[in-house]
Motif scaffolding. Structure first.
Motif, PDB file in Angstrom:
ATOM      1  N   THR A 112      -4.066  18.127   5.912  1.00 59.54           N
ATOM      2  CA  THR A 112      -3.575  16.757   5.729  1.00 59.54           C
ATOM      3  C   THR A 112      -2.297  16.543   6.528  1.00 59.54           C
ATOM      4  O   THR A 112      -2.146  15.520   7.220  1.00 59.54           O
ATOM      5  N   MET A 113      -1.394  17.494   6.439  1.00 60.79           N
ATOM      6  CA  MET A 113      -0.138  17.374   7.181  1.00 60.79           C
ATOM      7  C   MET A 113      -0.407  17.311   8.687  1.00 60.79           C
ATOM      8  O   MET A 113       0.211  16.511   9.400  1.00 60.79           O
ATOM      9  N   PHE A 114      -1.323  18.128   9.149  1.00 60.30           N
ATOM     10  CA  PHE A 114      -1.662  18.120  10.572  1.00 60.30           C
ATOM     11  C   PHE A 114      -2.270  16.777  10.979  1.00 60.30           C
ATOM     12  O   PHE A 114      -1.918  16.212  12.017  1.00 60.30           O
ATOM     13  N   LEU A 115      -3.167  16.259  10.135  1.00 66.40           N
ATOM     14  CA  LEU A 115      -3.803  14.973  10.449  1.00 66.40           C
ATOM     15  C   LEU A 115      -2.788  13.833  10.465  1.00 66.40           C
ATOM     16  O   LEU A 115      -2.880  12.927  11.295  1.00 66.40           O
ATOM     17  N   ILE A 116      -1.829  13.876   9.564  1.00 68.85           N
ATOM     18  CA  ILE A 116      -0.759  12.869   9.581  1.00 68.85           C
ATOM     19  C   ILE A 116       0.053  13.014  10.871  1.00 68.85           C
ATOM     20  O   ILE A 116       0.382  12.027  11.534  1.00 68.85           O
ATOM     21  N   TYR A 117       0.332  14.250  11.235  1.00 68.30           N
ATOM     22  CA  TYR A 117       1.131  14.533  12.439  1.00 68.30           C
ATOM     23  C   TYR A 117       0.459  13.975  13.698  1.00 68.30           C
ATOM     24  O   TYR A 117       1.132  13.473  14.598  1.00 68.30           O
ATOM     25  N   MET A 163       0.846  -1.186   0.000  1.00 68.47           N
ATOM     26  CA  MET A 163       0.000   0.000   0.000  1.00 68.47           C
ATOM     27  C   MET A 163       0.888   1.244   0.000  1.00 68.47           C
ATOM     28  O   MET A 163       1.873   1.313   0.718  1.00 68.47           O
ATOM     29  N   ASN A 164       0.528   2.227  -0.819  1.00 72.28           N
ATOM     30  CA  ASN A 164       1.267   3.496  -0.832  1.00 72.28           C
ATOM     31  C   ASN A 164       1.004   4.239   0.456  1.00 72.28           C
ATOM     32  O   ASN A 164      -0.122   4.266   0.952  1.00 72.28           O
ATOM     33  N   GLU A 165       2.051   4.848   0.959  1.00 71.61           N
ATOM     34  CA  GLU A 165       1.900   5.542   2.222  1.00 71.61           C
ATOM     35  C   GLU A 165       1.966   7.048   2.013  1.00 71.61           C
ATOM     36  O   GLU A 165       2.822   7.542   1.287  1.00 71.61           O
ATOM     37  N   LEU A 166       1.052   7.732   2.637  1.00 70.83           N
ATOM     38  CA  LEU A 166       1.011   9.186   2.595  1.00 70.83           C
ATOM     39  C   LEU A 166       1.867   9.713   3.744  1.00 70.83           C
ATOM     40  O   LEU A 166       1.620   9.395   4.905  1.00 70.83           O
ATOM     41  N   THR A 167       2.893  10.473   3.403  1.00 75.23           N
ATOM     42  CA  THR A 167       3.768  11.035   4.434  1.00 75.23           C
ATOM     43  C   THR A 167       3.609  12.550   4.466  1.00 75.23           C
ATOM     44  O   THR A 167       2.950  13.131   3.603  1.00 75.23           O
ATOM     45  N   LEU A 168       4.231  13.177   5.422  1.00 80.93           N
ATOM     46  CA  LEU A 168       4.173  14.638   5.537  1.00 80.93           C
ATOM     47  C   LEU A 168       4.712  15.338   4.290  1.00 80.93           C
ATOM     48  O   LEU A 168       4.259  16.418   3.929  1.00 80.93           O
ATOM     49  N   THR A 169       5.665  14.709   3.627  1.00 81.50           N
ATOM     50  CA  THR A 169       6.269  15.366   2.464  1.00 81.50           C
ATOM     51  C   THR A 169       5.365  15.362   1.232  1.00 81.50           C
ATOM     52  O   THR A 169       5.503  16.224   0.374  1.00 81.50           O
ATOM     53  N   THR A 170       4.427  14.429   1.158  1.00 86.66           N
ATOM     54  CA  THR A 170       3.559  14.349  -0.019  1.00 86.66           C
ATOM     55  C   THR A 170       2.722  15.619  -0.191  1.00 86.66           C
ATOM     56  O   THR A 170       2.804  16.272  -1.235  1.00 86.66           O
ATOM     57  N   PRO A 171       1.911  16.018   0.794  1.00 86.02           N
ATOM     58  CA  PRO A 171       1.165  17.271   0.625  1.00 86.02           C
ATOM     59  C   PRO A 171       2.082  18.500   0.607  1.00 86.02           C
ATOM     60  O   PRO A 171       1.766  19.502  -0.042  1.00 86.02           O
ATOM     61  N   TRP A 192      -8.206  10.950   2.941  1.00 87.32           N
ATOM     62  CA  TRP A 192      -9.427  11.496   2.337  1.00 87.32           C
ATOM     63  C   TRP A 192      -9.334  13.009   2.153  1.00 87.32           C
ATOM     64  O   TRP A 192      -9.747  13.537   1.107  1.00 87.32           O
ATOM     65  N   VAL A 193      -8.793  13.690   3.133  1.00 87.01           N
ATOM     66  CA  VAL A 193      -8.638  15.149   3.029  1.00 87.01           C
ATOM     67  C   VAL A 193      -7.674  15.496   1.901  1.00 87.01           C
ATOM     68  O   VAL A 193      -7.919  16.422   1.112  1.00 87.01           O
ATOM     69  N   PHE A 194      -6.588  14.743   1.785  1.00 86.73           N
ATOM     70  CA  PHE A 194      -5.634  14.992   0.705  1.00 86.73           C
ATOM     71  C   PHE A 194      -6.274  14.714  -0.656  1.00 86.73           C
ATOM     72  O   PHE A 194      -6.048  15.450  -1.625  1.00 86.73           O
ATOM     73  N   GLY A 195      -7.082  13.670  -0.732  1.00 83.71           N
ATOM     74  CA  GLY A 195      -7.810  13.391  -1.970  1.00 83.71           C
ATOM     75  C   GLY A 195      -8.721  14.544  -2.355  1.00 83.71           C
ATOM     76  O   GLY A 195      -8.789  14.943  -3.530  1.00 83.71           O
ATOM     77  N   LEU A 196      -9.393  15.120  -1.378  1.00 87.82           N
ATOM     78  CA  LEU A 196     -10.247  16.287  -1.632  1.00 87.82           C
ATOM     79  C   LEU A 196      -9.413  17.478  -2.082  1.00 87.82           C
ATOM     80  O   LEU A 196      -9.812  18.228  -2.991  1.00 87.82           O
TER      81      LEU A 196
END
Length: 135
Positions: free
Chosen positions: A80-85, A1-9, A94-98
């Motif tokens: 998104t970054m805050f939610l990952i944090y 599975m691809n992982e969403l990290t802080l650097t992505t957004p 989902w927020v990043f997708g939006l």
């Protein structure tokens, strides 16, 4: 599975910032043209200017929505970054997708605005060409 990290957004920050700068420049250019057309209309009361004003009004509204969607996309990237944090990973995805969808909408409106601008410029050029052919 691809992982969403802080650097992505975070990667979208520079892209969205440059896009917003371009949108702001368009907005300021339209504002200057509209002010000039307004003054010209008050002097001459020429009905031919009304179509140009309507066209600019449409383009200005498109640019405003482009800015709103772009800013909202940037805001959601920050969220998104805050939610990952704070380890709300699923919600962050989902927020990043939006955020990506809003960016897509913004860019789609840009395409529409460019088409309208090109058509308006073509009309101006055809007016000049027809005037030159009469000479």
């Amino acid at each position: 599975m691809n992982e969403l990290t802080l650097t992505t957004p975070a990667l979208l920050f520079s892209a969205i910032s440059l896009i917003m700068l371009a949108y702001t420049n368009r907005f300021l250019a339209y504002a200057a043209v509209i002010r000039n057309l307004h003054d010209k209309y008050l002097e001459q009361m020429d009905d031919s200017l009304i179509e140009q004003i309507k066209n600019l009004k449409l383009r200005l509204n498109l640019t405003r929505w482009m800015q709103i969607f772009g800013i909202s996309s940037l805001l959601l990237c920050v969220l998104t970054m805050f939610l990952i944090y704070i380890d709300y990973y699923t919600f962050a995805v989902w927020v990043f997708g939006l955020a990506l969808i809003l960016l897509i909408l913004s860019l789609t409106l840009l395409i529409k605005e460019i088409q309208i601008s090109a058509k308006a410029l073509s009309l101006h050029l055809s007016d000049i060409e027809s005037h030159l052919k009469k000479k």
